[in-house]
Design a protein around this motif. Structure first.
Motif, PDB file in Angstrom:
ATOM      1  N   ILE A 339      60.470 127.649 104.611  1.00  0.00           N
ATOM      2  CA  ILE A 339      61.853 127.906 104.728  1.00  0.00           C
ATOM      3  C   ILE A 339      62.208 127.623 103.143  1.00  0.00           C
ATOM      4  CG2 ILE A 339      64.418 128.038 105.286  1.00  0.00           C
ATOM      5  CD1 ILE A 339      63.180 128.390 108.022  1.00  0.00           C
ATOM      6  N   LEU A 340      62.042 126.623 103.202  1.00  0.00           N
ATOM      7  CA  LEU A 340      62.647 125.703 101.716  1.00  0.00           C
ATOM      8  C   LEU A 340      61.964 126.209 100.480  1.00  0.00           C
ATOM      9  CD1 LEU A 340      63.479 122.009 103.397  1.00  0.00           C
ATOM     10  CD2 LEU A 340      64.792 124.261 102.714  1.00  0.00           C
ATOM     11  N   ALA A 341      60.460 126.715 100.712  1.00  0.00           N
ATOM     12  CA  ALA A 341      59.530 127.505  99.559  1.00  0.00           C
ATOM     13  C   ALA A 341      60.464 128.280  98.623  1.00  0.00           C
ATOM     14  CB  ALA A 341      58.573 126.720 100.654  1.00  0.00           C
ATOM     15  N   VAL A 342      60.541 129.512  99.885  1.00  0.00           N
ATOM     16  CA  VAL A 342      61.405 130.757  99.873  1.00  0.00           C
ATOM     17  C   VAL A 342      62.263 130.676  99.236  1.00  0.00           C
ATOM     18  CG1 VAL A 342      59.258 131.755 100.623  1.00  0.00           C
ATOM     19  CG2 VAL A 342      60.947 131.776 102.151  1.00  0.00           C
ATOM     20  N   ALA A 343      63.496 129.435  99.526  1.00  0.00           N
ATOM     21  CA  ALA A 343      64.755 129.606 100.010  1.00  0.00           C
ATOM     22  C   ALA A 343      64.796 129.631  97.899  1.00  0.00           C
ATOM     23  CB  ALA A 343      65.516 128.552 100.199  1.00  0.00           C
ATOM     24  N   LYS A 344      65.817 130.696  97.906  1.00  0.00           N
ATOM     25  CA  LYS A 344      65.986 130.657  95.879  1.00  0.00           C
ATOM     26  C   LYS A 344      66.724 129.813  95.095  1.00  0.00           C
ATOM     27  CE  LYS A 344      64.225 134.773  95.709  1.00  0.00           C
ATOM     28  NZ  LYS A 344      63.824 135.391  97.370  1.00  0.00           N
ATOM     29  N   GLU A 345      66.213 129.147  94.399  1.00  0.00           N
ATOM     30  CA  GLU A 345      66.651 127.978  93.784  1.00  0.00           C
ATOM     31  C   GLU A 345      67.852 127.767  93.037  1.00  0.00           C
ATOM     32  OE1 GLU A 345      66.195 124.306  91.471  1.00  0.00           O
ATOM     33  OE2 GLU A 345      64.012 125.604  92.765  1.00  0.00           O
ATOM     34  N   GLY A 346      68.888 127.007  93.794  1.00  0.00           N
ATOM     35  CA  GLY A 346      70.275 126.566  93.630  1.00  0.00           C
ATOM     36  C   GLY A 346      70.956 128.009  94.559  1.00  0.00           C
ATOM     37  N   ALA A 347      70.748 128.532  95.107  1.00  0.00           N
ATOM     38  CA  ALA A 347      70.968 129.039  96.339  1.00  0.00           C
ATOM     39  C   ALA A 347      72.056 128.747  97.644  1.00  0.00           C
ATOM     40  CB  ALA A 347      70.469 130.578  96.614  1.00  0.00           C
ATOM     41  N   ARG A 348      72.706 127.324  97.902  1.00  0.00           N
ATOM     42  CA  ARG A 348      73.515 126.672  98.686  1.00  0.00           C
ATOM     43  C   ARG A 348      74.534 127.571  98.399  1.00  0.00           C
ATOM     44  NH1 ARG A 348      70.189 121.678 101.189  1.00  0.00           N
ATOM     45  NH2 ARG A 348      67.837 122.512 101.109  1.00  0.00           N
ATOM     46  N   GLY A 351      76.751 126.184 101.640  1.00  0.00           N
ATOM     47  CA  GLY A 351      76.376 125.686 103.430  1.00  0.00           C
ATOM     48  C   GLY A 351      74.813 126.926 103.926  1.00  0.00           C
ATOM     49  N   LEU A 352      74.429 127.811 103.179  1.00  0.00           N
ATOM     50  CA  LEU A 352      73.790 128.452 103.485  1.00  0.00           C
ATOM     51  C   LEU A 352      71.988 129.611 102.510  1.00  0.00           C
ATOM     52  CD1 LEU A 352      76.341 132.301 104.108  1.00  0.00           C
ATOM     53  CD2 LEU A 352      74.624 130.206 105.609  1.00  0.00           C
ATOM     54  N   LEU A 353      71.323 128.872 103.239  1.00  0.00           N
ATOM     55  CA  LEU A 353      69.950 128.969 101.979  1.00  0.00           C
ATOM     56  C   LEU A 353      70.033 130.417 102.194  1.00  0.00           C
ATOM     57  CD1 LEU A 353      67.697 126.446 104.118  1.00  0.00           C
ATOM     58  CD2 LEU A 353      69.201 126.316 102.227  1.00  0.00           C
ATOM     59  N   ASN A 354      70.059 130.825 100.591  1.00  0.00           N
ATOM     60  CA  ASN A 354      69.090 132.189 100.054  1.00  0.00           C
ATOM     61  C   ASN A 354      67.654 132.685 100.287  1.00  0.00           C
ATOM     62  OD1 ASN A 354      69.492 134.552  99.253  1.00  0.00           O
ATOM     63  ND2 ASN A 354      70.025 134.289  96.958  1.00  0.00           N
ATOM     64  N   VAL A 355      67.409 133.090 101.618  1.00  0.00           N
ATOM     65  CA  VAL A 355      66.306 133.199 102.526  1.00  0.00           C
ATOM     66  C   VAL A 355      66.221 134.596 102.142  1.00  0.00           C
ATOM     67  CG1 VAL A 355      64.298 132.512 104.460  1.00  0.00           C
ATOM     68  CG2 VAL A 355      66.335 131.059 103.365  1.00  0.00           C
ATOM     69  N   ALA A 356      65.825 135.375 101.774  1.00  0.00           N
ATOM     70  CA  ALA A 356      65.762 136.613 102.142  1.00  0.00           C
ATOM     71  C   ALA A 356      64.775 137.534 103.266  1.00  0.00           C
ATOM     72  CB  ALA A 356      64.133 137.468 100.530  1.00  0.00           C
ATOM     73  N   ILE A 357      64.660 138.762 103.821  1.00  0.00           N
ATOM     74  CA  ILE A 357      64.324 138.656 104.651  1.00  0.00           C
ATOM     75  C   ILE A 357      62.597 138.862 104.688  1.00  0.00           C
ATOM     76  CG2 ILE A 357      64.201 140.837 106.675  1.00  0.00           C
ATOM     77  CD1 ILE A 357      66.618 141.112 106.291  1.00  0.00           C
ATOM     78  N   ASP A 358      62.181 139.252 103.769  1.00  0.00           N
ATOM     79  CA  ASP A 358      60.713 139.755 103.931  1.00  0.00           C
ATOM     80  C   ASP A 358      59.808 138.249 103.978  1.00  0.00           C
ATOM     81  OD1 ASP A 358      61.057 142.571 104.135  1.00  0.00           O
ATOM     82  OD2 ASP A 358      60.749 142.997 101.910  1.00  0.00           O
ATOM     83  N   ASP A 359      60.050 137.412 102.610  1.00  0.00           N
ATOM     84  CA  ASP A 359      60.287 136.071 102.966  1.00  0.00           C
ATOM     85  C   ASP A 359      60.473 134.985 103.970  1.00  0.00           C
ATOM     86  OD1 ASP A 359      59.733 136.317 100.335  1.00  0.00           O
ATOM     87  OD2 ASP A 359      61.993 135.534  99.495  1.00  0.00           O
ATOM     88  N   PHE A 360      60.579 135.519 104.532  1.00  0.00           N
ATOM     89  CA  PHE A 360      61.021 135.362 105.669  1.00  0.00           C
ATOM     90  C   PHE A 360      60.250 135.217 107.253  1.00  0.00           C
ATOM     91  CE2 PHE A 360      62.880 134.518 110.302  1.00  0.00           C
ATOM     92  CZ  PHE A 360      63.523 133.300 110.396  1.00  0.00           C
ATOM     93  N   LEU A 361      59.875 136.262 106.864  1.00  0.00           N
ATOM     94  CA  LEU A 361      58.679 137.378 107.789  1.00  0.00           C
ATOM     95  C   LEU A 361      57.694 137.158 107.497  1.00  0.00           C
ATOM     96  CD1 LEU A 361      60.346 140.648 108.593  1.00  0.00           C
ATOM     97  CD2 LEU A 361      60.468 139.023 109.947  1.00  0.00           C
ATOM     98  N   ASN A 362      57.201 136.327 106.122  1.00  0.00           N
ATOM     99  CA  ASN A 362      55.855 136.504 105.369  1.00  0.00           C
ATOM    100  C   ASN A 362      55.778 134.665 106.080  1.00  0.00           C
ATOM    101  OD1 ASN A 362      54.727 138.350 104.555  1.00  0.00           O
ATOM    102  ND2 ASN A 362      56.524 138.599 102.960  1.00  0.00           N
TER     103      ASN A 362
END
Length: 409
Positions: A339-348, A351-362
């Motif tokens: 999850i942390l690997a696909v979270a967008k750089e500097g997108a905290r 308190g929310l991680l910017n994790v795209a749905i497609d990235d999460f499902l992969n």
């Protein structure tokens, strides 16, 4: 087990004669310490915020440092009580074990030894008599807060000093028992985490292989992306099928938001919220202590509910056994690295991680065979049973202590 001495003292509480007890204003019982501290100009090393105070205990187990905060704070001294005057329903009041400073959203209180023994004061603070009155006089809807000017005028009935001495002996003994049980609980929790991870990672199932951003797992286990094992849920609450707004609690999973926060923080219009059914999963991208990549929880306490559209929701396509396996796997933090690997750089953001749905499902997870899954679940169930038994024992000890305190005050 409680000693015979504690049992005897507990029995005397049932026969207390309160006819000679006296009523005192709170400002006669305790002094409000309002000494100010600038965190940027102090030699004090201990900062206690409301987040460091646990509910329903007189002990403070955590603290911060001056570097954590700015702005004027309140100084406390060893033995003072730090009382969370904001959201008093959380019942936060702890004894300072050293000098330091605390949030201005707290009150620093010091017992008047002429009226109440300092050793008894923290137990009095946790009585229903005090806490209920504190809640009643709180002002404000979003974040109800107690004003010292109102609290100091409240009156409370207290026993004479000879009775107070006996009560201190009893309550300190009960507290000592609870502290010992809590230490056992921490050890059991540590063991459970370590043992559970060993089981989930297949420690006993042959040679390991390392996949990208994953802990090593048995080479014979398949690896699949989440989208092959789960369907993404996107059903909205368009017809207001449910008004049960859920939030994720790290401790209790998906719970009713209003009960958890003691108020509703959801939008009035719930039609855009995702609809969950019992057994579905929800991922909250908000990170917190113990959940650096957010938390994934399964709906178990309700037949149905709705969650914020910020959540990612999943329905299992797996067998019931494999679904339970993934419930444990998610809780173990197995997919945190991915999850942390696909979270967008500097997108905290907030308190929310910017994790795209497609990235999460992969994100990829192991898929053990059914026989292995059943063996693992059987061992995990044994750990759960042991934890539940100890949890029940802890709750009974707290209920006993609370019951005796409330019989007195």
């Amino acid at each position: 087990m409680l000693t015979s001495e504690v049992n005897r003292d507990a029995f005397f509480i049932d026969s207390l004669d309160k006819s000679n007890w006296k009523s005192y204003r709170f400002d006669e019982i305790a002094k409000n310490i309002s000494e100010r501290v600038d965190p940027n100009n102090t030699d004090l090393e201990v900062y206690v915020g409301l987040e460091h105070l646990d509910s329903n205990t007189i002990h403070i187990k955590r603290h911060g440092t001056p570097n954590d905060v700015n702005g004027q704070k309140l100084k406390f001294y060893k033995g003072d009580i730090i009382f969370g005057r904001r959201r008093a329903y959380l019942r936060k009041a702890g004894v300072a074990e050293t000098d330091g400073f605390c949030s201005a959203h707290a009150l620093v209180l010091r017992a008047n030894p002429e009226i109440i023994l300092p050793e008894l004061f923290p137990f009095f603070m946790h009585s229903n008599s005090f806490m209920h009155k504190a809640i009643d006089i709180s002002v404000g809807s979003l974040s109800p807060t107690i004003n010292w000017g109102t609290l100091k005028l409240q009156e409370f009935l207290l026993p004479p000093k000879d009775i107070q001495v006996k009560l201190v002996t009893l309550f300190e003994c009960l507290d000592s028992v609870r502290c010992g049980e809590n230490k056992i609980s921490e050890l059991l929790k540590t063991y459970s985490i370590v043992k559970s991870k060993q089981l989930l990672l297949g420690e006993e199932y042959g040679a390991k292989i390392k996949h990208k951003n994953m802990q090593p797992i048995p080479s014979l286990w398949e690896v699949k992306p989440l989208h092959e094992l789960f369907d993404k849920l996107s059903l909205r609450n368009k017809r207001n099928v449910s008004c049960n707004v859920l939030t994720i609690s790290a401790k209790d999973g998906l719970v009713n938001q209003e009960e958890y926060f003691n108020k509703s923080v959801a939008s009035k219009d719930l039609s855009n919220y995702f609809l969950l059914n019992e057994g579905d999963f929800a991922y909250n991208k908000s990170y917190s202590d113990g959940y650096p990549a957010g938390a994934i929880k399964r709906l178990k306490n309700y037949k149905q509910g709705v969650v914020s559209p910020l959540y990612i929701c999943l329905k299992s396509k797996c067998s019931p056994y494999l679904t339970v396996f993934y419930e444990y796997l998610f809780e173990s933090g197995f997919i945190n690295q991915q999850i942390l690997a696909v979270a967008k750089e500097g997108a905290r953001n907030h308190g929310l991680l910017n994790v795209a749905i497609d990235d999460f499902l992969n994100i990829k997870v192991p898929v053990p065979d059914q026989a292995t899954v059943l063996k693992i679940l059987n061992e995990l169930k044994k750990i759960d049973v042991a934890n539940e038994k100890h949890k029940a024992h802890l709750e009974n000890s707290q209920k006993l202590q609370n019951s005796l305190i409330n019989k007195v005050f």
